[in-house]
Design an enzyme around this catalytic site. Sequence first.
Site, mmCIF file in Angstrom:
data_model
loop_
_atom_site.group_PDB
_atom_site.id
_atom_site.type_symbol
_atom_site.label_atom_id
_atom_site.label_comp_id
_atom_site.label_asym_id
_atom_site.label_seq_id
_atom_site.Cartn_x
_atom_site.Cartn_y
_atom_site.Cartn_z
ATOM 1 C CB ILE B 92 -1.012 -0.003 1.182
ATOM 2 C CG1 ILE B 92 -1.992 1.156 1.066
ATOM 3 C CG2 ILE B 92 -0.305 0.028 2.540
ATOM 4 C CD1 ILE B 92 -2.878 1.129 -0.173
ATOM 5 N N GLY B 309 -5.161 -6.971 0.414
ATOM 6 C CA GLY B 309 -5.742 -6.149 1.465
ATOM 7 C C GLY B 309 -5.072 -4.785 1.536
ATOM 8 C CD GLU B 310 -0.646 -4.347 2.644
ATOM 9 O OE1 GLU B 310 -0.209 -3.481 1.877
ATOM 10 O OE2 GLU B 310 0.030 -5.318 3.024
ATOM 11 N N GLY B 311 -5.987 -1.869 1.560
ATOM 12 C CA GLY B 311 -6.489 -0.754 0.764
ATOM 13 C C GLY B 311 -5.850 -0.685 -0.616
#
Lengths: 343, 343
Positions: B92, B309-311
């Site tokens: 990210i 994940g993580e945005g």
Amino acid sequence: MRSFHIPSLSAFLQESLQQKINQKTKPIGALGQLKIALQAGLIQNTLTPVLHHPHIVVFAADHGITEEGVSAYPSEVTYQMVLNFLSGGAAINVFCRQQGIQLLVADAGVKADFSPELPLIHAKVARGTQNFLREPAMTARQAIQAIERGSQITADIYAQGCNIIGFGEMGIGNTASASALMSRLGNLPIEQCTGRGTGLDDEQLTRKTAILAKALATHTTQNAFEALCAFGGFEIAMMCGAMLQAAESQMVVLVDGFIASAAFLVACSLYPTIKEYAVFCHQSGEQGHRRLLEVLGVSPLLNLQMRLGEGTGCALAYPLVEAAVAFLNEMASFESAGIAGKV
Amino acid sequence: MRSFHIPSLSAFLQESLQQKINQKTKPIGALGQLKIALQAGLIQNTLTPVLHHPHIVVFAADHGITEEGVSAYPSEVTYQMVLNFLSGGAAINVFCRQQGIQLLVADAGVKADFSPELPLIHAKVARGTQNFLREPAMTARQAIQAIERGSQITADIYAQGCNIIGFGEMGIGNTASASALMSRLGNLPIEQCTGRGTGLDDEQLTRKTAILAKALATHTTQNAFEALCAFGGFEIAMMCGAMLQAAESQMVVLVDGFIASAAFLVACSLYPTIKEYAVFCHQSGEQGHRRLLEVLGVSPLLNLQMRLGEGTGCALAYPLVEAAVAFLNEMASFESAGIAGKV
């Protein structure tokens, strides 16, 4: 026609690149399609690929087949849209500005003359192709000329330090050309290859399909080059040459939507190894493109149901290629970040 | 809990925005999913939407359910990954740097203490949730605290001039939490909601599914808030509050992958109008997410089979939202470019 030297990518670095990816701080296999980072590494033959001076070239040309009423827009729109590209008002201008991509426009065969001082690559082969319902769209000599000019355009861009290039097109009537090429080279029924282009209704679509079926029955062809002569467009032939040169120059080749994929299909029929250099950017909303990508056995990065052409899919996918490469170069490894592995 | 004011978007501008889009130099309807330009216009109540100071906030928290062995990685990885975010080495970080997105990291409930001087939003509700196989993951008081802290985080970012925000998460065990929420709120069998998370094998997946089935049978819940208390995580609850505040502040809300969609499902169960403010960025490779997007009745911009994940999906989709808005503001109309219409 000159031949192209497009070697299969060495598997030499494959294992080291995969290992580098696996050590990044993320679950194994979690990268999905951003594994194009690996492809970029193989193309550039390095564990640390870098993208330099991204370019998109839009090839414009007209099509004799429009005489048969296969498009929702008149031929003049090709010329008008080229002027729109030059004044910065088309979708591809907007997206290239946003992404810092250098945009060039080439007259491959528009049915109108451009003033020589316009900032355009003047590469016109002829004022539009012939109507391929009646005769081959172009002569072998014209096809060779288009391929070689396309190749030269890429070579000039490469010489300026570019290593990633996408190609777009503008040509009223060119979905008809692309559908015929797809049907012939993919050995597919024309119904699977024909779509509404810029906006045909049901009746017009039926008519377009019937015209293409008749044209396909008219021309027998022995190979991809002959099919290109029979059904191609100058923008398609020039793009084909530009793509082949890009692979020969070890550039990442960004493939756009339906028309660009048809040009790629011709290139790939001539030199199958080109596929290793190609990133498929976008699945078009044009019916037939999904099937064409299946025939090529590839998965595009984007599927936004757009039917914009012009190389817009390349421009929109470019940041994903950038992200993949940045990931490979900048992300920490489990070891460097001191993170525990799987239990 | 405070209530949120999230009005349904006025249809007032819908027609004018659609007309503006139709007059652009492209075939009608060719824009596909870039029609999010229209949504941005409606959210900002203008024909010329602009994106300011994009942010992504990653919420991190731990999960008591990891005691049951539902994750391939140990809980400590949550803490270690937060440090990795802070030192700039995670996926990210790389993608936000590339896109010029401001990244913030919030400790929503990590099971370890961070030094107060770390550049982190210190919003810890508790050191991880309870094991929801045995008792509710959190108390109602904790859930309210998480929602309100999330809301405050968004309000602070909004006050700095941001009008587009995405949310990511880090929390070993949180796919278990998201699957249970999805099953309960979507009224779906747990088998359709459970996946391999960061890398479970077949046997571990069967075990995880059985544990979740048992947990679901243990807790009866009357509404989305109670489900959040029973099965949620602090990062999920905080993200839910942050999303609700973003919609209340008329920001564009970027929704990431599986966990973020589960948080959104909670928010949407409480305030259905939030959906009008949301852009679904990415369909995760995590099995269950496709089904969850179906339940929500939405199509994501990207489908790259990532499980990061993580945005990361928000960061990668952001340039598409930017492109859509730029298209609306910068592209020529048929009239301004002097281009012929359909024949």
